[in-house]
Design an enzyme around this catalytic site. Structure first.
Site, short mmCIF file in Angstrom:
data_model
loop_
_atom_site.label_atom_id
_atom_site.label_comp_id
_atom_site.label_asym_id
_atom_site.label_seq_id
_atom_site.Cartn_x
_atom_site.Cartn_y
_atom_site.Cartn_z
N SER A 209 0.80 -1.23 0.00
CA SER A 209 0.00 0.00 0.00
C SER A 209 0.83 1.28 0.00
O SER A 209 0.31 2.34 -0.33
CB SER A 209 -0.93 0.01 1.21
OG SER A 209 -0.18 0.00 2.40
N HIS A 237 -5.37 -4.63 -0.94
CA HIS A 237 -5.26 -3.58 -1.98
C HIS A 237 -5.30 -4.20 -3.38
O HIS A 237 -4.64 -3.72 -4.29
CB HIS A 237 -4.00 -2.75 -1.75
CG HIS A 237 -4.05 -1.99 -0.48
ND1 HIS A 237 -4.72 -0.79 -0.35
CD2 HIS A 237 -3.58 -2.28 0.76
CE1 HIS A 237 -4.64 -0.37 0.90
NE2 HIS A 237 -3.95 -1.25 1.60
N LYS A 268 -12.44 -1.96 2.04
CA LYS A 268 -11.81 -1.07 1.04
C LYS A 268 -12.67 -1.12 -0.25
O LYS A 268 -13.71 -0.49 -0.28
CB LYS A 268 -10.36 -1.48 0.82
CG LYS A 268 -9.52 -1.37 2.12
CD LYS A 268 -8.04 -1.47 1.86
CE LYS A 268 -7.21 -1.75 3.10
NZ LYS A 268 -7.29 -0.77 4.17
N1 PLP Z 1 -3.75 -5.68 5.32
C1 PLP Z 1 -3.41 -4.61 4.58
C2 PLP Z 1 -2.39 -4.77 3.48
C3 PLP Z 1 -4.02 -3.36 4.80
O1 PLP Z 1 -3.70 -2.30 4.07
C4 PLP Z 1 -4.99 -3.26 5.83
C5 PLP Z 1 -5.65 -1.98 6.14
O2 PLP Z 1 -5.12 -0.92 6.11
C6 PLP Z 1 -5.29 -4.40 6.58
C7 PLP Z 1 -4.66 -5.60 6.31
C8 PLP Z 1 -6.33 -4.36 7.65
O3 PLP Z 1 -7.60 -4.35 7.05
P1 PLP Z 1 -8.90 -4.00 7.90
O4 PLP Z 1 -9.11 -2.53 7.75
O5 PLP Z 1 -9.98 -4.82 7.30
O6 PLP Z 1 -8.59 -4.38 9.29
#
Ligand code: PLP
Length: 422
Positions: A209, A237, A268
């Protein structure tokens, strides 16, 4: 207020009061320590403040306290479904039919037909055997490694994996190997070292990200095959928009049959409400229902949230037009910004980091962009490496071509003003 209450209790001087006074001193000490820590964060220039939005999530926002008509380029609303009328309607219907929430974990009395339907839909979408829902992908990542891996096993993790993967791995007792970011030579060396363990699991973000770069899954899967390892990807992502049908990084790179486990988010691209999941082999999902602590000891997903995600998946499975539209807009932004003289990290991903290098420059330019009605965020150390400060722009299917062009124009003006462009 807190201090006054402590003083009154101390003055009373009874036995109970004395013990309260002792805890009051501890509380005062804690307050001093916290204030000093907060001061350090401010001093280091890493304080994160939160802008308050007074409208729905979308390409155009109204900020609390006035700012209207702001064009938003910093949500993970890749497909623009967060405020899609059909997604909202599905949430309202689920709320009315199934109530506000379950007041229970899944295995006591917290499973409704909509939870089972959504799990089936997710598994079908990813072409996997089964799926399990969590309150978030953070929870899915916190729950999987501990449930799956023992001290006899090994996990090999990209050094730039998301914090939730890192934390999930910390919780498990497997042998831990960290390989250099997307470095296949280093991964191979670590896989060789890990041959002595019973089972090897390679864990990587599908798309990262901060850089908008995509894991070399083809090469990872080849190495996994060679060294008899399993592959886990976090698709937060990627789900919903990467690959010809939005299935994710594994579809984009033609390895859907080689990746064993996928964790992803419903917070997302898939409606943006909340929730996460694991999808993969049925016995793994069955085991997670028995052993995964964030699943076992946390409330079921609220029906309205389930309704949003379920409708988002329906929309995606009906047509790939939304994902295609986002890809076209991403291409427009990346090519126009490159032509203007900026360096955009990553490739073909709607996360478009505008690389600036200097932390101060990133922060001042992001502020100036907002003055021109464009909401973007600057990232600097320690979120990204020193000297690699950037402004991260995220493209959504619901941006218009005009929104994209206004963003590029604003960047060009602000870049010239602050010396980022000649
Ligand atoms: N994994 C990644 C790569 C993320 O970017 C995020 C959130 O920012 C998460 C996990 C966590 O996701 P959630 O918002 O569903 O807890």
């Amino acid at each position: 207020m807190w201090r006054a209450a402590v003083a009154v209790r101390t003055l009373r001087g009874s036995g109970a009061g004395a013990s309260r006074a002792a805890s009051g001193a501890a509380a005062a000490q804690l307050r001093r320590r916290l204030e000093s820590e907060l001061e350090d964060i401010r001093g280091a220039g890493t304080w994160k403040s939160e802008r308050v939005i007074a409208s729905r999530q979308g390409p155009h926002l109204r900020l609390a306290g006035g700012g209207a008509g702001i064009i938003n380029f910093c949500a993970n609303n890749y497909l623009g479904l967060s405020s899609h009328p059909e997604v909202i309607r599905a949430a309202v219907e689920a709320l009315e039919k199934f109530g506000a929430g379950l007041s229970s974990v899944r295995f006591i009395c917290g499973t409704q037909s909509i939870h089972k339907d959504l799990e089936e839909k997710i598994a079908h979408f990813h072409q996997r055997e089964d799926a399990i829902l969590y309150a978030s992908c953070f929870d899915a990542n916190a729950g999987i490694f501990e449930a799956l891996l023992t001290p006899e096993d090994a996990v090999l993790s990209d050094e730039l994996n998301h914090a939730s993967i890192i934390d999930g791995i910390r919780l498990c007792k497997a042998n831990k190997y960290r390989y250099k970011h997307m470095d296949m030579q280093d991964l191979e060396a670590k896989l060789k070292e890990a041959q002595k363990h019973r089972l090897r699991l390679v864990a990587t973000d599908g798309a990262f990200s901060m850089d908008g770069d995509i894991a070399p899954l083809r090469e990872i899967c080849q190495l996994a095959q060679k060294y008899d390892a399993l592959v886990f990807i976090d698709e937060c992502h990627a789900t919903g928009f990467l690959g010809p049908n939005g299935r994710g990084t594994d579809e984009l790179l033609g390895v859907m049959d080689k990746v064993t486990i996928i964790n992803s988010t419903l917070g997302k691209a898939l409606g943006g409400a909340a929730g996460g999941y694991t999808t993969g082999p049925k016995p793994l999902i069955d085991l997670l229902r028995q052993r995964s602590r964030p699943y076992l000891f946390s409330n079921s997903l609220p029906p309205a949230v389930v309704g949003c995600a379920s409708k988002a998946l329906d929309l995606l499975m009906e047509s790939n037009a939304i994902a295609q539209s986002m890809a076209a807009k991403t291409q427009r932004f990346r090519s126009k910004m490159t032509a203007a003289g900026f360096t955009i990290s990553g490739k073909d991903h709607p996360i478009c980091p505008v690389m600036l290098g200097d932390a101060q420059l990133a922060s001042v330019m992001a502020e100036d962009m907002l003055n021109r009605g464009i909401y973007v965020i600057g990232f600097s150390y320690p979120v990204v490496p020193k000297g690699k400060a950037r402004i991260r722009v995220q493209i959504s299917a619901v941006h218009s071509d005009e929104d994209i062009d206004r963003c590029v124009e604003a960047f060009t003006e602000v870049g010239r003003k602050h010396g980022a462009l000649p």
